[in-house]
Enzyme design. Structure first.
Site, mmCIF file in Angstrom:
data_model
loop_
_atom_site.group_PDB
_atom_site.id
_atom_site.type_symbol
_atom_site.label_atom_id
_atom_site.label_comp_id
_atom_site.label_asym_id
_atom_site.label_seq_id
_atom_site.Cartn_x
_atom_site.Cartn_y
_atom_site.Cartn_z
ATOM 1 N N SER B 145 -19.688 46.124 -3.626
ATOM 2 C CA SER B 145 -20.229 47.909 -4.339
ATOM 3 C C SER B 145 -19.073 47.765 -6.032
ATOM 4 O O SER B 145 -18.266 47.044 -6.671
ATOM 5 C CB SER B 145 -19.582 48.779 -3.519
ATOM 6 N N ASP B 221 -30.713 50.223 -1.090
ATOM 7 C CA ASP B 221 -29.535 51.248 -1.563
ATOM 8 C C ASP B 221 -29.535 52.595 -2.496
ATOM 9 O O ASP B 221 -30.174 52.576 -3.511
ATOM 10 C CB ASP B 221 -29.068 49.920 -2.909
ATOM 11 N N HIS B 253 -26.601 50.830 1.470
ATOM 12 C CA HIS B 253 -25.592 49.841 1.040
ATOM 13 C C HIS B 253 -24.374 49.571 2.231
ATOM 14 O O HIS B 253 -23.374 49.570 1.211
ATOM 15 C CB HIS B 253 -24.993 51.138 -0.098
#
Lengths: 278, 278
Positions: B145, B221, B253
């Site tokens: 991320s 996600d 995620h």
């Protein structure tokens, strides 16, 4: 049963669920990992019981069991370690009350109203997950610390209900330990004769076990004096019980220890849970 | 450098350390896993940069990297995601300030005083760990991320400092995303020309990369619109850049996604970090 969360993990799914529990008299939370093989039919079940202060979450996030369970086509169930919430008795100490159910059926106030983790894990949650999830009625059990105690005592008392057994750093002889005497006294009263059925070393001495048992214990564990692995090792040897107590040099009591040997424990259970049955 | 904790893990050791940082002007915490091979000599280094709200701890406990690193003889370093503590600027939002350093050198008040994570990770922490630990000066980098953004931008700007590159669900195009415009504006000011050197898609378009790049992205996600993997995938294809963007069906995620593919990313880096060098 309500599904609280679902996350794809190693091609299977990690779920967290809640349900009203009759045994505990409150809503209970548990986690279950379903491997990809569960999409094609029922899979055997590995029960993982956690230690003091844990919830369903600790081993689910830190143990690394999913990878190994996916490899072998096993589901893994992570129950909570006690009933929780308002109206449930508790104690200021970390090792009594909420987070410290010790997998017993409490008989003394204020605990008897909710603390029935023995019945909850052995019967109620088992029936629930068999009913609601794609699971075969074939079970292995393991656990860490207080949960290792839980795994050993549940299996040794119910050999018809479990086909495989292992433990990580179990509380091995709680009737002779400060991790045990305090809790068994509180939950069951001062008559020590009621404690024996919750002591793995005494149970193994009395009943033995139908197959080999795998115990891993960190030789650098900071709680060795409370865990008393020597009691279990003595009974194992004296009784010529099949099994092994592995003292692992340098390992402590943490999840780094559990994660390191998680793969070998899942291998151990898979070998037994996938054996052809009559 | 002070060692805060050490736990044996997959025959190596998981450490947490603190040290005074000149770049950040406060004490910083990081984690490092040393595989068993480090007892016999220096091992290559895999850097893992974490995402928003994380500390050094999240991937260390939930990522499952140690098992794979032990298999390959790689160290893994988990830096924190920002300076922290009293006297360090912060914001009420989870995605700005402490826990959200974005791996930039901030130039605007109140951030410029401490938020220099680009220099910290690229230079200061690198020099420290090479000096204090049994590490070879051979580095790969990955992250998740915001940390995937950090890995890509650090490596693409410094190809001489990294031999291998991958990312999990990176913030791929922050100059065009609400995960980026807000922070780059705060840390660097409103002149967008200063932002380009912190945007992986723009950097890849400009510089390319000397080897293949591995990107994994969960197709389920919940933050896809903020991550903008399509920007990076477009540049990769347009530039004929070696590499692959894998859209993984069903994955979200979370760290369940990271843990699922951690083994393949460590394989990827190990193959490149263990190549014979001149």
């Amino acid at each position: 049963m309500e599904v609280v969360s679902q996350n794809r993990c190693f091609d299977g799914v990690q779920m967290v669920c809640t349900h009203p529990s009759q045994a505990c008299g409150v809503d209970m939370t548990f986690a279950v990992y379903l491997p990809p093989q569960a999409e094609d039919g029922p899979v055997p079940v590995l029960w993982y019981l956690s230690g003091l202060t844990c919830t369903h979450e600790n081993a689910m996030t830190k143990g690394g069991f999913q990878e190994h369970a996916a490899r072998h086509g096993l589901a893994v169930i992570f129950p909570d370690t006690s009933p929780r919430g308002e109206g449930v008795a508790d104690d200021e100490a970390y090792d009594l009350g909420q987070g410290a159910g010790f997998y017993v059926n409490a008989t003394r106030a204020p605990w008897a109203a909710h603390f029935r983790m023995y019945d909850y894990v052995l019967t109620e949650l088992r029936e629930l997950v068999l009913d609601k999830l794609p699971l075969a009625d074939v079970h292995g059990i393991t656990g860490h610390s207080m949960g290792g105690h839980g795994a050993l005592t549940l299996a040794l008392r119910n050999p018809d209900k479990f086909a495989s057994l292992s433990a990580f750093a179990p509380i091995a002889n709680p009737t002779q330990s400060d991790w045990g005497r305090k809790q068994l006294s509180a939950y069951l009263g001062d008559d020590e004769s009621a404690w024996a059925c919750y002591d793995a070393s005494l149970l193994l001495q009395e009943h033995g076990w139908k197959d080999a048992i795998l115990i891993d214990q960190g030789a650098g564990d900071q709680f060795l004096d409370l865990l008393r692995p020597e009691a279990l090792a003595t009974v194992l040897a004296r009784r010529r019980q099949a099994g092994l107590v592995r003292m692992q040099p340098g390992y402590d009591h943490s999840y780094y220890f559990v994660a390191t040997f998680a793969g070998e424990h899942v291998d151990w259970h898979a070998e037994r849970l996938h054996r052809p049955r009559n």
